[in-house]
Design a protein around this motif. Sequence first.
Motif, mmCIF file in Angstrom:
data_model
loop_
_atom_site.group_PDB
_atom_site.id
_atom_site.type_symbol
_atom_site.label_atom_id
_atom_site.label_comp_id
_atom_site.label_asym_id
_atom_site.label_seq_id
_atom_site.Cartn_x
_atom_site.Cartn_y
_atom_site.Cartn_z
ATOM 1 N N ALA A 1 0.448 5.949 -1.503
ATOM 2 C CA ALA A 1 0.158 7.377 -1.557
ATOM 3 C C ALA A 1 1.352 8.164 -2.084
ATOM 4 O O ALA A 1 1.182 9.164 -2.800
ATOM 5 C CB ALA A 1 -0.243 7.876 -0.170
ATOM 6 N N ILE A 2 2.569 7.743 -1.752
ATOM 7 C CA ILE A 2 3.761 8.418 -2.272
ATOM 8 C C ILE A 2 3.790 8.323 -3.794
ATOM 9 O O ILE A 2 4.053 9.309 -4.501
ATOM 10 C CB ILE A 2 5.035 7.799 -1.668
ATOM 11 C CG1 ILE A 2 5.057 8.001 -0.152
ATOM 12 C CG2 ILE A 2 6.281 8.407 -2.287
ATOM 13 C CD1 ILE A 2 6.185 7.266 0.534
ATOM 14 N N ALA A 3 3.516 7.116 -4.310
ATOM 15 C CA ALA A 3 3.504 6.937 -5.763
ATOM 16 C C ALA A 3 2.389 7.748 -6.402
ATOM 17 O O ALA A 3 2.556 8.336 -7.477
ATOM 18 C CB ALA A 3 3.339 5.453 -6.104
ATOM 19 N N GLY A 4 1.217 7.796 -5.744
ATOM 20 C CA GLY A 4 0.105 8.570 -6.288
ATOM 21 C C GLY A 4 0.375 10.058 -6.288
ATOM 22 O O GLY A 4 0.018 10.765 -7.239
ATOM 23 N N GLU A 5 1.010 10.557 -5.220
ATOM 24 C CA GLU A 5 1.323 11.988 -5.147
ATOM 25 C C GLU A 5 2.394 12.375 -6.163
ATOM 26 O O GLU A 5 2.333 13.445 -6.770
ATOM 27 C CB GLU A 5 1.802 12.332 -3.734
ATOM 28 C CG GLU A 5 0.735 12.254 -2.656
ATOM 29 C CD GLU A 5 -0.161 13.478 -2.672
ATOM 30 O OE1 GLU A 5 0.183 14.461 -3.340
ATOM 31 O OE2 GLU A 5 -1.219 13.438 -2.019
ATOM 32 N N ALA A 6 3.394 11.503 -6.331
ATOM 33 C CA ALA A 6 4.495 11.825 -7.238
ATOM 34 C C ALA A 6 4.152 11.520 -8.690
ATOM 35 O O ALA A 6 4.817 12.035 -9.601
ATOM 36 C CB ALA A 6 5.742 11.040 -6.830
ATOM 37 N N LYS B 1 -4.302 5.807 -7.598
ATOM 38 C CA LYS B 1 -5.332 6.759 -7.172
ATOM 39 C C LYS B 1 -5.185 7.164 -5.708
ATOM 40 O O LYS B 1 -5.833 8.114 -5.255
ATOM 41 C CB LYS B 1 -6.724 6.146 -7.385
ATOM 42 C CG LYS B 1 -6.998 5.697 -8.816
ATOM 43 C CD LYS B 1 -7.026 6.873 -9.777
ATOM 44 C CE LYS B 1 -7.386 6.408 -11.189
ATOM 45 N NZ LYS B 1 -7.386 7.536 -12.152
ATOM 46 N N THR B 2 -4.356 6.463 -4.967
ATOM 47 C CA THR B 2 -4.193 6.747 -3.538
ATOM 48 C C THR B 2 -3.301 7.971 -3.343
ATOM 49 O O THR B 2 -2.250 8.094 -3.968
ATOM 50 C CB THR B 2 -3.569 5.543 -2.816
ATOM 51 O OG1 THR B 2 -4.337 4.372 -3.098
ATOM 52 C CG2 THR B 2 -3.537 5.770 -1.325
ATOM 53 N N THR B 3 -3.735 8.881 -2.482
ATOM 54 C CA THR B 3 -2.954 10.080 -2.166
ATOM 55 C C THR B 3 -2.840 10.218 -0.650
ATOM 56 O O THR B 3 -3.407 9.432 0.111
ATOM 57 C CB THR B 3 -3.601 11.338 -2.758
ATOM 58 O OG1 THR B 3 -4.896 11.525 -2.151
ATOM 59 C CG2 THR B 3 -3.781 11.207 -4.273
ATOM 60 N N PHE B 4 -2.119 11.249 -0.215
ATOM 61 C CA PHE B 4 -1.945 11.477 1.209
ATOM 62 C C PHE B 4 -3.271 11.782 1.909
ATOM 63 O O PHE B 4 -3.403 11.575 3.126
ATOM 64 C CB PHE B 4 -0.969 12.625 1.456
ATOM 65 C CG PHE B 4 0.471 12.229 1.288
ATOM 66 C CD1 PHE B 4 0.880 10.923 1.496
ATOM 67 C CD2 PHE B 4 1.430 13.168 0.935
ATOM 68 C CE1 PHE B 4 2.200 10.550 1.349
ATOM 69 C CE2 PHE B 4 2.763 12.812 0.793
ATOM 70 C CZ PHE B 4 3.143 11.491 0.997
ATOM 71 N N LYS B 5 -4.263 12.282 1.173
ATOM 72 C CA LYS B 5 -5.564 12.549 1.785
ATOM 73 C C LYS B 5 -6.265 11.271 2.229
ATOM 74 O O LYS B 5 -7.105 11.306 3.143
ATOM 75 C CB LYS B 5 -6.453 13.308 0.787
ATOM 76 C CG LYS B 5 -5.973 14.712 0.463
ATOM 77 C CD LYS B 5 -6.915 15.397 -0.499
ATOM 78 C CE LYS B 5 -6.423 16.810 -0.825
ATOM 79 N NZ LYS B 5 -7.324 17.505 -1.788
ATOM 80 N N ASP B 6 -5.936 10.173 1.577
ATOM 81 C CA ASP B 6 -6.567 8.891 1.926
ATOM 82 C C ASP B 6 -5.927 8.243 3.149
ATOM 83 O O ASP B 6 -6.490 7.304 3.723
ATOM 84 C CB ASP B 6 -6.474 7.919 0.747
ATOM 85 C CG ASP B 6 -7.149 8.463 -0.496
ATOM 86 O OD1 ASP B 6 -8.270 8.988 -0.364
ATOM 87 O OD2 ASP B 6 -6.551 8.377 -1.589
ATOM 88 N N VAL B 7 -4.741 8.719 3.545
ATOM 89 C CA VAL B 7 -4.021 8.145 4.690
ATOM 90 C C VAL B 7 -4.176 9.099 5.863
ATOM 91 O O VAL B 7 -3.706 10.237 5.815
ATOM 92 C CB VAL B 7 -2.534 7.924 4.366
ATOM 93 C CG1 VAL B 7 -1.852 7.166 5.490
ATOM 94 C CG2 VAL B 7 -2.373 7.177 3.057
ATOM 95 N N MET B 8 -4.827 8.621 6.921
ATOM 96 C CA MET B 8 -5.132 9.495 8.057
ATOM 97 C C MET B 8 -4.346 9.074 9.284
ATOM 98 O O MET B 8 -3.875 7.949 9.394
ATOM 99 C CB MET B 8 -6.632 9.459 8.357
ATOM 100 C CG MET B 8 -7.496 9.919 7.204
ATOM 101 S SD MET B 8 -9.242 9.837 7.591
ATOM 102 C CE MET B 8 -9.928 10.399 6.020
ATOM 103 N N ALA B 9 -4.240 10.032 10.218
ATOM 104 C CA ALA B 9 -3.662 9.800 11.543
ATOM 105 C C ALA B 9 -2.160 9.540 11.512
ATOM 106 O O ALA B 9 -1.613 9.023 12.480
ATOM 107 C CB ALA B 9 -4.374 8.649 12.251
#
Length: 514
Positions: free
Chosen positions: A122-127, A66-74
Motif C-alpha cells: 500500500a505504501i508503494a501504491g500510495e507513493a 494497485k494496493t492502497t491504504f483503503k485496502d488495508v483495514m484495522a
Amino acid sequence: MSGQGEMNSEMRVLENAGGRYRKLWSVLKWIIYLFVFISCGSILFEKYNFPAGPASKEFQPIIGSKTTFKDVMAVDEAKAELEEIVQYLRDPMPFTRLGGRLPKGVLLVGPPGTGKTMLARAIAGEAGVPFFSSSGSEFEEMYVGVGAKRMRDLFSAAKKRSPCIIFIDEIDAIGGRRSQNDIGSTRMTLNQLLVEMDGFKQNAGIVVIAATNFPESLDRALVRPGRFDRLVVVPNPDVEGRRQILGSYLSKVLLSNDVDVMILARGTTGLSGADLANLVNIAALKAANDGAKAVSMADLEHAKDKILMGTERKSAVISDKSRKVTAFHEGGHALVAVYTNGALPVYKVTIIPRGMSLGMVTQLPDTDETFVSKQQMLARLDVFMAGRAAEELVFGADEVTSGATSDLKEATSLAVAMVTRFGMSKEIGLVSLDSEEYGKRMSSGTRLLMEKEVSEILANAYRNAKIILRSHGKELHALASALLQHETLTGSQIKALLARVNSEMHHQQQQNFA
C-alpha cells in the motif's frame, strides 16, 4: 643353492615393499596437489569476488501497485505512521529543506496474518514508486557468498529505480543475532545488508521496509538508528477492526438476511485478518456444498467453530465409558469457569472429538484484552485444573485419565510465567528470572524456590477447582448428562441449564423445610 634361493626371496620381498611405498607416495602427492589447488581457488574466489555458485537472478520491481491504504483495514495507527514515508517518496524536498532526513528503514512487527505485506504494498501504491519484494529465505544458499551477492544485486537494481521501496519479508531468516558459531554465509549476508543500509556509500531515495514476527531475535546492529530506526507495530485487529475486515470480505459473497457482522466480530477475539478471510471462505464453501442460495449465520458460526476448535471427527468410535469421562471432564472445566471470578465466559462446550482432543471447552472474552490481571491468571489455572478434579471426584483418584495432559501443560506454562516473568511470586518477588542475563547467574537455590512456588500455585488451583465442584455437584452431573445427550452446548444453554437446576434445588429445599 639354498642360500642363493633365500637371497633371491629376500630381494623379491624388498622389491615388493619398495613398489608399495612408491604407490603410496604417488597417492599422497596427488592428495597434496588437490589440496593446494582447492586452497588457491578459494583464495582467488574470495579476493576477486568470483561467483561461488549459480548467478543471482535480476530483481524486477512491481510498478503501478494497485494496493492502497483503503485496502488495508484495522491498522489505522500504523497507516498514520507510514503516511510520512509516502509523502517523502512523493516529494522529499519539504522534509529535507531544514536538514532533516527520513528513516532509512521501517520494521513492521506483529503476529502472522495481520497485513504487514499488504501494508508495504500500500505504501508503494500510495507513493506511486517501484516496489522490490523479496524474503529472507531467498538470500540463503548452500554456496558461500551467494546471499551477499544477491543482496548487492537487490540494492543495485533499486538504485537504478530510485526513489523506490525494498520490502524484505521474514527478515529474521537473515537478520538474527550473530555469534561466533554462525555459518559464514549467514554472517556475510547480514553484513552485506548492514553495509547497504548504512555503510560508506549512501543509498538515497531507497526506503527499506521489513516484516518479522520475532523482533527480539534481530541483531542489534540491524535495528539501531540509521538502519531500521522506525518500528511500526501491526497488531491483531480489535472488535471494530474485525467488523471492518469481515464487512469487506462478506461484501464479496451472497449473504442471507440473518447475518449480523457485529455479533460475528465480537465472537472472533484474537483472530487475525488472514483468519477472518479464511472464516468467510470456509463458510462460503460450506454453503455452496450444502446447496444453499446464500451464506447464513449458521455457516459462519460453523466456520468459526472449525477455526477455534478444530475439525469434527464424526467418524471416531468412542466407547460409552470414554464419552462419560469426557463429559464430566469438560463439564468440570465449564462449571468452574462459570463460578470463578475473573474467568473468561464459556463460548461452547463439546464432547465431539475435534482435532487431537476428545472434547473441548472454548472461552472467549466479552471485550478485547490489552492485559491480563493476576486474578484472571489464577482463574485460568482453576479452570485448567477443573477437568482432572472432576474426574477424581466422580470416578475416584485411581480412575483419573491422561485427558488432562494438555491442561497440565498449559497450567504449568502459565504458573512459570507468573513466577519468572510477571513478578507475581510471594517468595521470589519482583524479579524477572526469564531474562537472559539473570538466567545465566541464577543459583540452584533460586531454581528450587521457583519450582516450589510453581508447585504451590498449581496445587492451590487444584484445591480451588475441587471446592467449587464439590459445592456444585448436582450441577456437574446435570451438565455432564446434557453433554452426553446433546454433545455440544453453547454458553447461553449452559447458563439456562444451571439456572434450572438451581431453581429445582431451591424448590426442593423449600418443600423439605415445609
